[in-house]
Motif scaffolding. Structure first.
Motif, PDB file in Angstrom:
ATOM      1  N   LEU A 100       9.397   6.222  -9.147  1.00 38.10           N
ATOM      2  CA  LEU A 100       8.230   5.393  -9.451  1.00 38.10           C
ATOM      3  C   LEU A 100       6.949   5.894  -8.797  1.00 38.10           C
ATOM      4  O   LEU A 100       5.863   5.720  -9.347  1.00 38.10           O
ATOM      5  N   VAL A 154      11.950   4.456  -5.090  1.00 43.28           N
ATOM      6  CA  VAL A 154      10.587   4.074  -4.724  1.00 43.28           C
ATOM      7  C   VAL A 154      10.293   4.647  -3.349  1.00 43.28           C
ATOM      8  O   VAL A 154      10.713   4.109  -2.325  1.00 43.28           O
ATOM      9  N   ALA A 163       9.316  -2.860  -9.816  1.00 47.97           N
ATOM     10  CA  ALA A 163      10.473  -1.958  -9.878  1.00 47.97           C
ATOM     11  C   ALA A 163      11.747  -2.707 -10.241  1.00 47.97           C
ATOM     12  O   ALA A 163      12.534  -2.244 -11.083  1.00 47.97           O
TER      13      ALA A 163
END
Length: 455
Positions: free
Chosen positions: A102, A171, A210
């Motif tokens: 991400l 992430v 997310a």
């Protein structure tokens, strides 16, 4: 000697105690360690010293890489802090999975995730900064990845398109950067406890989006390059409490890797997370954790109307196919190009065929090249993919002067007169560019944006 803020020193003296804090501060004043990974998608042909291994990671070694080395230019190695290698390393990615990186730039973690996919499944590598997204594309392209979609979006814009789509999401969150202090002393100037708390709120915003994109039972790999419990153990605690996620134990044997502290958060199991301290001697500061979503639909996503598909994309015509085949038939391929599509004259094999209208797409899959008037010109990305297999139509530049001249963008003279048309160009056996051969001359097709000044 680093000029550490008084508030920073007092904080870690309180958290670690005087003895451990002193070891921590002393380590911050020592030289940072450099390392590189060898690309397992390509022939592992490097000239570097491979005697000093990074613990746990089989294709990682301590040492320094020069950006002009053929190993770097050909995508055979990636220069990366050794601690920063671990978030992608611990990810339980399997071939065929749907994976999201991400906060992906500059691409070190994305390239490692792509290796695990081994050309199958799909990798979406996202970066919100347009400038950093360009570097991300260059690094993924250099690595020879053909199943990646590179996006330049905010997480909030991305999530409606990929609701519960991914098996794993990494992430590597924007953070206060405490782990980079000795590598980048400039980061010290921006540090304050208020900044730490600002980063914590930003991390929660990113993670809120997310989890919307994670499948039930999917895994989230959360990492930072900071030591701050507010951005590490407290964020993991928040994920467990807010989304009923489960902390997944990580089994690593190295004594150079520490663990999170239960007392620094509000849930149990934080000792299953990983901490990398400079005094442990592995690399820079890093935190990493794996969390698993529970089964069933958890995330509530506000539905957005997504526009219809892009009508400017078309299939190859018979004439297009002849022009592409004329260039590609001489090379050893590990993909079927006949399913390629054309958009704005760019010929590519999409990694995702779902509707991406409304997203800023930097690249989707493997770009084969560009259709020009009655001819097809192959892309640089294609070169890096072809470098994964043995090839016959290759001209090796043989000496350093020719190699640097070619990186500079010059036409060079070569001995080979047998090869004509588009050929692959290598140095020390490492393929890194297309060229066009004719009568002992090699016309340069190395991209202008990648060219370097000749010394």
């Amino acid at each position: 000697m680093l000029n550490l803020p008084v508030e920073f020193k007092e904080k870690y003296q309180r958290l670690l105690g005087d003895s451990q804090a002193k070891a921590f501060f002393d380590a911050l004043n020592k030289e940072n360690k450099k390392a590189f990974r060898i690309n397992t998608l390509k022939p592992n042909q490097v000239s570097y010293d491979l005697s000093k291994k990074v613990p746990e990671i089989s294709n990682a070694y301590y040492g320094e890489v020069n950006g002009q080395d053929p190993e770097w230019v050909s995508g055979t190695v990636y220069s990366q802090d050794p601690s920063a290698m671990f978030p992608a390393f611990i990810a339980n990615v399997k071939e065929g999975d749907h994976v999201l990186d991400l906060c992906a730039a500059p691409g070190g973690k994305s390239t490692a995730l792509a290796e695990k996919l081994n050309g199958s499944g799909v990798l979406v590598a996202n970066e919100i900064s347009s400038g950093r997204a360009k570097a991300l594309r260059e690094n993924i392209e250099r690595w020879g990845v053909k199943n990646a979609v590179i996006t330049n979006e905010s997480p909030a814009n991305l999530s409606p398109h990929f609701t519960q789509y991914f098996d794993e999401i990494l992430v590597d969150a924007p953070c206060s950067g405490e782990g980079m202090f000795r590598k980048n002393p400039e980061a010290i100037k921006y540090w304050s406890q208020d900044y730490v708390l600002t980063c914590q709120e930003r991390q929660k915003e990113i993670l809120t989006e997310a989890v919307k994109m994670l499948k039930p039972n999917g895994q989230l790999i959360y990492s930072t390059c900071t030591f701050s419990p507010e951005e590490d153990e407290e964020i993991v605690s928040w994920l467990v409490e807010t989304y009923n996620m489960k902390i997944v134990p990580i089994e690593l044997a190295s004594d150079k890797i520490s663990h999170g502290k239960n007392e620094w958060g509000s849930v149990s199991g934080l000792d299953h997370t990983l901490r990398f301290w400079p005094q442990d001697g592995l690399g820079e500061g890093q935190f990493a954790a794996i969390l698993q979503m529970p089964d069933g639909k958890i995330a509530k996503v506000k539905k957005q109307k997504i526009k219809k598909g892009d009508r400017s994309t078309r299939r190859l015509t018979k004439n297009d196919q002849k022009l592409v085949e004329k260039v590609l038939d001489k090379f050893n391929l590990n993909f079927d190009w006949t399913a390629a599509v054309v958009r704005n004259d760019h010929v590519f094999l999409p990694a995702i065929d779902k509707d991406l209208k409304g997203l800023k797409i930097v690249n989707n899959g493997l770009e084969l090249g560009i259709m020009k008037k009655n001819r097809f010109e192959p892309s640089h990305q294609l070169v890096e993919v072809l470098g994964e297999l043995p090839q016959e139509d290759v001209i090796d530049l043989e000496n350093q002067d020719n190699y640097l001249s070619y990186l500079h963008g010059e036409t060079v003279r070569v001995d080979s007169k047998k090869l004509k048309g588009f050929v692959l160009v290598s140095f020390k056996g490492l393929i890194f560019s297309f060229g066009k051969a004719a009568n002992g001359t090699l016309k340069n097709f190395y991209p202008k944006g990648l060219r370097i000044l000749k010394k």
